[in-house]
Structure formats: C-alpha cells, structure tokens
Design a protein around this motif. Structure first.
Motif, PDB file in Angstrom:
ATOM      1  N   ASP A  73      28.842  -7.362  61.394  1.00 37.72           N
ATOM      2  CA  ASP A  73      28.003  -8.307  60.685  1.00 37.72           C
ATOM      3  C   ASP A  73      26.719  -8.243  61.088  1.00 37.72           C
ATOM      4  O   ASP A  73      25.742  -8.080  60.098  1.00 37.72           O
ATOM      5  N   GLU A  87      34.718  -2.965  57.800  1.00 37.70           N
ATOM      6  CA  GLU A  87      36.058  -3.583  57.593  1.00 37.70           C
ATOM      7  C   GLU A  87      37.154  -2.812  58.155  1.00 37.70           C
ATOM      8  O   GLU A  87      38.058  -3.348  58.593  1.00 37.70           O
ATOM      9  N   ARG A 135      29.760  -1.274  54.412  1.00 36.24           N
ATOM     10  CA  ARG A 135      30.538  -2.276  54.546  1.00 36.24           C
ATOM     11  C   ARG A 135      32.281  -1.879  54.661  1.00 36.24           C
ATOM     12  O   ARG A 135      32.824  -2.575  55.535  1.00 36.24           O
TER      13      ARG A 135
END
Length: 223
Positions: A84, A108, A104
């Motif tokens: 993050d 993940e 992203r």
C-alpha cells in the motif's frame, strides 16, 4: 475424438516429420522440480503475464529489468507488507508500464503468494502438488484468490512458470473443434474448459506426452 497419434501425424505433415514436430512441441518452460523455484521468480512470472495481457509483449519485455527494480525483485513478503505504501511511487515510476490496475493486481497477488508460502511451505510446493489432470481447478483457484488471473492469463502463467499447462490458443481451439471436442472455437465457458481438460487428460493417457506438449501439437496440427 480420435487417437492422438492422428493429431501428431497431422502436425508432422505440416512441420517436417514426426521427430521434428515432437521436438518443436516440447515445452521450453518446463522445470525439473517446480517446488524448488523461488517464490519471487514465480511472482515475477505472474506479474509479467498480467502486464502482458492486452499489451505488446515486446514493450513489456524491453522494460522488464525496470519492473524487477521497481518491484524490488518481486519479493512477495516485502510487497505484501509494503504494497500500500509503494502504490503511489509505482504508478509514477517511468521504469515500468504505469497501469494502476495492473500494479494494484501485482501487489494483491504478492499477498496471495505470501499467504500460500506461509500456509503450504512454499508457493512452488503448492503449485507442484496440484494434480496435473486438474488445470481447470487450479485456474479457478488463481482466479478466485488472485487478481487479474482469469482466462488466458492464468494459462500463460502456469505454462511459463513450469507447470505442465495447456493453453487454449486460437490454433488449439481450431484443432479441438476439428477433433469434435468443442462445438465452436470459443471455449470460454466452464463447460468448454471441462471438455478441454477431459480431452487433454485422455490424450495424455494414450500418448504419455506432457499436457503442454499435447497442447502445442494440437496447435501445430492446424498448419
């Protein structure tokens, strides 16, 4: 659906004979022991397949050293912990393709890989233990647990990381229609994927060939 030897003969007729086409169809990505492949190399391959989807592969290849540096060697534990915080820097990093959704997704997927590493004693160990006759099950798992790992992306990841995977390329699907496995060369539904799996498993039992080689021979049999 005929004997797989007939498919081999078709492919041989297009590509210089049986010995030549079997050599050509061998999987160049095969590894001796997938359980020994480090998790960072598996995550790197996964990220490469995610970024390749919908992009010119040559563009991604040309930038890959930059990807390795920007994603800090694709250490899944590090990316899972700091992901993050890194997101803002990565979306403005000129060393990579700055696609926010795929960045992203890679972060993940790092979390997924790190979790499996901890639970299974290694992501490579987990992949190596998954039955080769159930690629559809493994693809469903990756799609559910990971990000942007549906359809062809999962197939390419499995092939490129060394798993014995078939890929439903356009040529392979054309061959499967010819062999009566599929009604149309679309093969996107779960039912179609199950038919592909069953056919590849049957041909594997007949021929003793790896499933990736069977996939490549089917594609080569179209011309």
């Amino acid at each position: 659906m005929g004997a797989f030897d007939e498919v081999i003969e078709r492919a041989a007729g297009h590509h210089g004979g049986r010995a030549a086409v079997l050599e050509r169809a061998a999987n160049p990505h095969a590894v001796e022991d997938l359980s020994k492949v480090p998790a960072d190399r598996l995550l790197s391959t996964m990220a490469r397949c995610v970024f390749n989807a919908g992009f010119n592969w040559k563009v991604i290849d040309a930038k890959w050293d930059g990807f390795e540096a920007a994603f800090e060697g694709f250490d899944p534990a590090r990316l899972a912990f700091f992901g993050d915080e890194m997101m803002g820097d990565l979306v403005s990093d000129a060393r990579i393709v700055r696609n926010g959704q795929k960045i992203r997704a890679t972060l993940e997927n790092a979390r997924m890989v790190a979790e499996i590493e901890q639970a299974e004693g290694g992501f490579g160990t987990f992949l190596a233990a998954w039955p080769a006759d159930d690629q559809t099950g493994l693809m469903a798992f990756l799609h559910k647990k990971g990000s942007r790992l549906g359809g062809a992306t999962a197939q390419y990841f499995l092939r490129f990381c060394g798993w014995d995977a078939w890929i439903t390329s356009t040529d392979m699907r054309t061959a499967l229609v010819r062999e009566g496995v599929l009604d149309t060369p679309v093969a996107t539904s779960k039912g179609d994927q199950a038919k592909v799996q069953a056919a590849v498993n049957r041909w594997h039992d007949q021929s003793g060939l790896p499933r990736a080689t069977i996939s490549r021979l089917l594609a080569l049999s179209t011309g």
